[in-house]
Design an enzyme around this catalytic site. Structure first.
Site, PDB file in Angstrom:
ATOM      1  CD  GLU A  41     -36.973  13.349 -15.470  1.00 46.23           C
ATOM      2  OE1 GLU A  41     -37.844  12.806 -16.187  1.00 46.23           O
ATOM      3  OE2 GLU A  41     -36.117  12.702 -14.832  1.00 46.23           O
ATOM      4  NE  ARG A  98     -18.855  34.789 -22.530  1.00 49.07           N
ATOM      5  CZ  ARG A  98     -19.454  35.503 -21.589  1.00 49.07           C
ATOM      6  NH1 ARG A  98     -18.863  36.562 -21.109  1.00 49.07           N
ATOM      7  NH2 ARG A  98     -20.632  35.146 -21.142  1.00 49.07           N
ATOM      8  CE  LYS A 194     -11.834  42.425 -22.162  1.00 48.87           C
ATOM      9  NZ  LYS A 194     -13.147  42.080 -22.699  1.00 48.87           N
ATOM     10  CG  ASP A 220     -17.216  43.490 -26.934  1.00 42.89           C
ATOM     11  OD1 ASP A 220     -16.766  42.566 -27.631  1.00 42.89           O
ATOM     12  OD2 ASP A 220     -16.849  43.694 -25.764  1.00 42.89           O
TER      13      ASP A 220
END
Ligand code: R5P
Length: 313
Positions: A41, A98, A194, A220
């Site tokens: 931890e 994402r 793409k 990008d």
């Protein structure tokens, strides 16, 4: 009178960037240690007085993403409990971005969960650069400053005054970003169609725009497995591009990325230091532009209640 001190702390994700930010601000990096208990931890300790301070925690949530995220949450919790007046989470790279919507059944919206975690830990504000999806700002109900790296990233291209330049977006999602670069550099614009077949496999279809005999710059936000930019580079070479360069904000460079980029028809890769570059990445023809001054300036303006919006574009 303004008496709050600025304090900048760093987890283990990117202390070099945090130190660069402190150099810009002309302060020492805050004294915090992150060790481990015997069971693995995390054991976080801030070793200086933070009472009443304006504290900033610099921690890109890059690989190892779960470790870095947990360190960020613990540092925020620690600073709040030690009575810092305000805590800003500084995420040069926002991991899990994402996963910002349900694109199929029975999947989490991880970018929103991360936003909830950062807010629950006690962050008062967030500062980030080039989010994969800018609507992630709306996942927070606290002030969010979203910086843009295009100014820093396009500087080397402005200085080298490349002729017959075309900025290429490797997919429709990055068109807005590509247009911003094209306007800044006085260049043409083209778009690659793409399709992602799997998380690390890409297929290219149409090309909208002309690249024959031109020098191209693919832009990008992220290079992850390298599939998007490498496939685009190959397509552009096949269509007669003279030279191919790539500029991307976040060099995630995971899985086969280094190998792919090394073998790709790319003359030079320009990235920022929102994420530390691995030693292997330095073997590539890569130029790394620092965002330390950009973040440092944003921190200064946030601290002094000055407008940050000129750093957004
Ligand atoms: C996609 O929407 C992003 O803008 C990037 O093009 C993508 O995340 C890059 O991933 P990879 O390098 O794995 O193709």
């Amino acid at each position: 009178m303004h008496t709050r001190r600025i304090l900048v702390f760093s987890g283990n994700a990117h202390p070099v960037l945090a130190t660069g930010i402190c150099d810009y601000l002309d302060i020492e990096l805050g004294d915090a240690t992150i060790k481990r208990f015997p069971d693995g931890e995390l054991n976080v300790k801030v070793s200086e007085d933070v009472r009443g301070a304006d504290a900033f925690v610099v921690q890109p949530t890059c690989d190892p993403v779960n470790e870095n995220l947990m360190e960020l949450l613990l540092l925020i919790d620690c600073l709040k409990r030690a009575s810092a007046d305000r805590v800003t989470a500084v995420l040069p790279y926002y991991g899990y971005a994402r996963k910002d919507r349900k694109d199929e059944g029975r999947v989490p919206i991880t970018a929103k969960l991360v936003a909830n975690l950062i807010t629950s830990a006690g962050a008062d504000r967030v500062l980030a650069i080039d989010l994969h999806a800018s609507q992630i700002q709306g996942f927070f109900d606290i002030p969010f400053d979203h910086l843009c790296a295009a100014g820093s990233l396009s500087r080397p291209f402005m200085e080298s005054r490349i002729t017959d330049l075309v900025v290429v977006s490797p997919d429709v999602g990055s068109i807005k970003l590509a247009r911003a670069y094209a306007e800044r550099l006085g260049a043409g614009l083209a778009v690659v169609d793409k399709r992602r077949i799997s998380p690390d496999a890409i297929e290219t279809g149409f090309l909208i725009g002309e690249v024959k005999g031109r020098n191209v710059l693919i832009v990008d936000d992220i290079i992850a497995t390298g599939g998007s930019v490498c496939e685009a580079a190959q397509m552009l070479r096949n269509r007669g591009a003279n030279s191919v360069q790539v500029a991307a904000t976040h060099p995630v460079l995971c899985g086969p990325a280094i190998e792919r980029l090394g073998a790709a028809a790319i003359d030079r890769l320009t990235v920022t230091d929102t994420i530390p570059l691995s030693e292997a990445a330095h073997e590539l023809p890569v130029l790394c532009v620092s965002v330390a001054n950009l973040i440092g300036e944003a921190i200064k303006r946030i601290h002094f209640n000055e407008s940050v919006s000129s750093l957004f574009t």
